[in-house]
Design a protein around this motif. Structure first.
Motif, PDB file in Angstrom:
ATOM      1  N   PRO A  85       4.435  16.449  30.936  1.00 37.50           N
ATOM      2  CA  PRO A  85       4.706  17.279  32.114  1.00 37.50           C
ATOM      3  C   PRO A  85       3.633  18.308  32.445  1.00 37.50           C
ATOM      4  N   VAL A  86       2.555  18.422  31.658  1.00 35.91           N
ATOM      5  CA  VAL A  86       1.553  19.457  31.886  1.00 35.91           C
ATOM      6  C   VAL A  86       0.898  19.292  33.265  1.00 35.91           C
ATOM      7  N   ASP A  87       0.685  20.412  33.961  1.00 31.09           N
ATOM      8  CA  ASP A  87      -0.042  20.399  35.219  1.00 31.09           C
ATOM      9  C   ASP A  87      -1.534  20.558  34.950  1.00 31.09           C
ATOM     10  N   VAL A  88      -2.337  20.192  35.935  1.00 34.69           N
ATOM     11  CA  VAL A  88      -3.790  20.188  35.747  1.00 34.69           C
ATOM     12  C   VAL A  88      -4.486  20.862  36.919  1.00 34.69           C
ATOM     13  N   ILE A  89      -5.366  21.805  36.592  1.00 32.25           N
ATOM     14  CA  ILE A  89      -6.353  22.320  37.551  1.00 32.25           C
ATOM     15  C   ILE A  89      -7.708  21.841  37.066  1.00 32.25           C
ATOM     16  N   VAL A  90      -8.391  21.071  37.897  1.00 34.46           N
ATOM     17  CA  VAL A  90      -9.735  20.601  37.549  1.00 34.46           C
ATOM     18  C   VAL A  90     -10.725  21.730  37.797  1.00 34.46           C
ATOM     19  N   VAL A  91     -11.599  21.963  36.814  1.00 34.58           N
ATOM     20  CA  VAL A  91     -12.664  22.971  36.916  1.00 34.58           C
ATOM     21  C   VAL A  91     -13.965  22.246  36.623  1.00 34.58           C
ATOM     22  N   THR A  92     -14.798  22.060  37.630  1.00 35.81           N
ATOM     23  CA  THR A  92     -15.938  21.166  37.474  1.00 35.81           C
ATOM     24  C   THR A  92     -17.048  21.503  38.458  1.00 35.81           C
ATOM     25  N   SER A  93     -18.232  20.983  38.187  1.00 33.05           N
ATOM     26  CA  SER A  93     -19.328  21.073  39.153  1.00 33.05           C
ATOM     27  C   SER A  93     -19.444  19.793  39.975  1.00 33.05           C
ATOM     28  N   GLN A 110      -5.042  21.832  41.691  1.00 35.41           N
ATOM     29  CA  GLN A 110      -6.154  22.567  42.284  1.00 35.41           C
ATOM     30  C   GLN A 110      -7.454  21.941  41.801  1.00 35.41           C
ATOM     31  N   TYR A 111      -8.505  22.112  42.603  1.00 45.28           N
ATOM     32  CA  TYR A 111      -9.833  21.585  42.257  1.00 45.28           C
ATOM     33  C   TYR A 111     -10.812  22.718  42.496  1.00 45.28           C
ATOM     34  N   VAL A 112     -11.357  23.295  41.409  1.00 47.95           N
ATOM     35  CA  VAL A 112     -12.189  24.491  41.493  1.00 47.95           C
ATOM     36  C   VAL A 112     -13.617  24.139  41.104  1.00 47.95           C
ATOM     37  N   LEU A 113     -14.564  24.464  41.987  1.00 42.85           N
ATOM     38  CA  LEU A 113     -15.967  24.160  41.726  1.00 42.85           C
ATOM     39  C   LEU A 113     -16.625  25.264  40.907  1.00 42.85           C
ATOM     40  N   LYS A 114     -17.390  24.844  39.918  1.00 42.92           N
ATOM     41  CA  LYS A 114     -18.205  25.770  39.142  1.00 42.92           C
ATOM     42  C   LYS A 114     -19.565  25.913  39.821  1.00 42.92           C
ATOM     43  N   PRO A 115     -20.216  27.057  39.683  1.00 39.62           N
ATOM     44  CA  PRO A 115     -19.749  28.250  38.990  1.00 39.62           C
ATOM     45  C   PRO A 115     -18.805  29.056  39.882  1.00 39.62           C
ATOM     46  N   PHE A 116     -17.945  29.836  39.282  1.00 38.72           N
ATOM     47  CA  PHE A 116     -17.040  30.693  40.040  1.00 38.72           C
ATOM     48  C   PHE A 116     -16.853  31.999  39.293  1.00 38.72           C
ATOM     49  N   ALA A 117     -16.397  33.003  39.994  1.00 38.46           N
ATOM     50  CA  ALA A 117     -16.121  34.308  39.394  1.00 38.46           C
ATOM     51  C   ALA A 117     -14.612  34.483  39.248  1.00 38.46           C
ATOM     52  N   PHE A 118     -14.214  35.540  38.576  1.00 34.02           N
ATOM     53  CA  PHE A 118     -12.803  35.782  38.285  1.00 34.02           C
ATOM     54  C   PHE A 118     -11.909  35.750  39.520  1.00 34.02           C
ATOM     55  N   PRO A 119     -12.285  36.393  40.665  1.00 34.22           N
ATOM     56  CA  PRO A 119     -11.362  36.391  41.808  1.00 34.22           C
ATOM     57  C   PRO A 119     -10.999  34.983  42.286  1.00 34.22           C
ATOM     58  N   THR A 120     -11.935  34.043  42.179  1.00 32.42           N
ATOM     59  CA  THR A 120     -11.649  32.672  42.615  1.00 32.42           C
ATOM     60  C   THR A 120     -10.562  32.038  41.757  1.00 32.42           C
ATOM     61  N   LEU A 121     -10.705  32.145  40.431  1.00 34.21           N
ATOM     62  CA  LEU A 121      -9.691  31.553  39.558  1.00 34.21           C
ATOM     63  C   LEU A 121      -8.371  32.293  39.675  1.00 34.21           C
ATOM     64  N   ARG A 122      -8.426  33.612  39.780  1.00 38.68           N
ATOM     65  CA  ARG A 122      -7.189  34.387  39.930  1.00 38.68           C
ATOM     66  C   ARG A 122      -6.399  33.915  41.137  1.00 38.68           C
ATOM     67  N   GLU A 123      -7.080  33.702  42.258  1.00 42.77           N
ATOM     68  CA  GLU A 123      -6.379  33.259  43.464  1.00 42.77           C
ATOM     69  C   GLU A 123      -5.713  31.908  43.242  1.00 42.77           C
ATOM     70  N   VAL A 206     -22.328  36.370  45.329  1.00 38.72           N
ATOM     71  CA  VAL A 206     -22.651  35.897  43.986  1.00 38.72           C
ATOM     72  C   VAL A 206     -21.461  36.130  43.051  1.00 38.72           C
ATOM     73  N   ASP A 207     -20.882  37.320  43.114  1.00 34.70           N
ATOM     74  CA  ASP A 207     -19.769  37.677  42.222  1.00 34.70           C
ATOM     75  C   ASP A 207     -18.560  36.777  42.429  1.00 34.70           C
ATOM     76  N   THR A 208     -18.377  36.294  43.657  1.00 37.75           N
ATOM     77  CA  THR A 208     -17.214  35.446  43.957  1.00 37.75           C
ATOM     78  C   THR A 208     -17.552  33.959  43.883  1.00 37.75           C
ATOM     79  N   GLY A 209     -18.728  33.636  43.338  1.00 37.67           N
ATOM     80  CA  GLY A 209     -19.063  32.237  43.082  1.00 37.67           C
ATOM     81  C   GLY A 209     -19.525  31.445  44.278  1.00 37.67           C
ATOM     82  N   ARG A 210     -19.857  32.123  45.405  1.00 39.52           N
ATOM     83  CA  ARG A 210     -20.293  31.412  46.600  1.00 39.52           C
ATOM     84  C   ARG A 210     -21.807  31.292  46.719  1.00 39.52           C
TER      85      ARG A 210
END
Length: 240
Positions: A85-93, A110-123, A206-210
């Motif tokens: 039952p585990v959910d998955v957020i992909v964190v990748t480049s 969720q699909y999160v592109l690296k690199p990212f800063a804390f606010p991106t993952l928090r959201e 830069v701080d927000t990973g953009r």
């Protein structure tokens, strides 16, 4: 490494699966800073992830795709086939949209592109928490739409003091349209703002990973920082 989320008894238990030890520890620390989440570990291979999943409760994986002993999506597919039952957020480049589509087909939330800063993952984690908290039976289509929208609709984000959303969007648009990147001086001239102000906005990106920054050395003097856009963003940058 184990994080310390708020209220570990009812917190969402997150396992970070990332082959880069520095990034893995950083992501686990990020998780621990989000209320309602706790990092139960940070591992660097699918074999290690399997061992933890077999002996402890994990609610959510932060899953890299390029692991030394296999591909993250194949691992996710195996978990689904086994009924885990585990959910998955992909964190990748990985930016290949075919990979994004495959992730969606496997139920990745969720699909999160690296690199990212804390606010991106928090959201992303807070969106997931809102989706996860939905309970009971939907009264109709509107309730279903609202539950799904929790994963996709950006949460309002406060900008650092002194920054404005319109100016941030203008600086971001200039950076997106400059493949070679911009200096703070170049962005200031194009945006009609001071060099110091332009640098604050560029540093926020830069701080927000953009965006990223690299020093470029000339003939004499100190190196000049060049800023480059990392990934296209839909909608207003100030809300990401």
């Amino acid at each position: 490494m184990t994080g310390t989320g708020a209220g570990t008894g009812s917190a969402v238990r997150v396992l970070v699966v990332e082959d880069d030890p520095v990034a893995a520890d950083a992501h686990a620390l990020y998780v621990g800073r989000v209320p309602g989440f706790t990092a139960v570990g940070a591992v660097h291979s699918l074999a290690e992830a399997t061992r933890i999943l077999e002996r402890t409760r994990v609610d959510l994986l932060l899953l890299d795709l390029g692991l030394p002993d296999g591909h993250g999506l194949r691992f996710a597919r195996g978990l689904r086939a086994a009924g885990h039952p585990v959910d998955v957020i992909v964190v990748t480049s990985a930016r290949d949209l075919a990979v994004v589509r495959e992730s969606v087909s496997l139920g990745v939330v969720q699909y999160v592109l690296k690199p990212f800063a804390f606010p991106t993952l928090r959201e992303r984690l807070l969106r997931y928490a809102e989706f996860r908290s939905a309970a009971g039976e939907a009264a109709g289509q509107d309730d279903v739409d609202r539950a799904l929208a929790a994963l996709r609709t950006p949460l309002p984000a406060e900008l650092p003091k002194g920054l404005s959303a319109p100016t941030l969007d203008r600086v971001a648009a200039l950076l997106r349209s400059s493949p070679e990147g911009l200096t703070a001086a170049g962005a200031a001239e194009a945006a009609g703002i001071s060099r110091i102000t332009a640098r604050r906005y560029l540093e926020h990106l830069v701080d927000t990973g953009r965006a990223d920054r690299t020093p470029r050395y000339g003939q004499v003097g100190r190196p000049e920082l060049h800023y480059r856009w990392l990934a296209a963003a839909a909608g207003s940058v100030s809300k990401v």
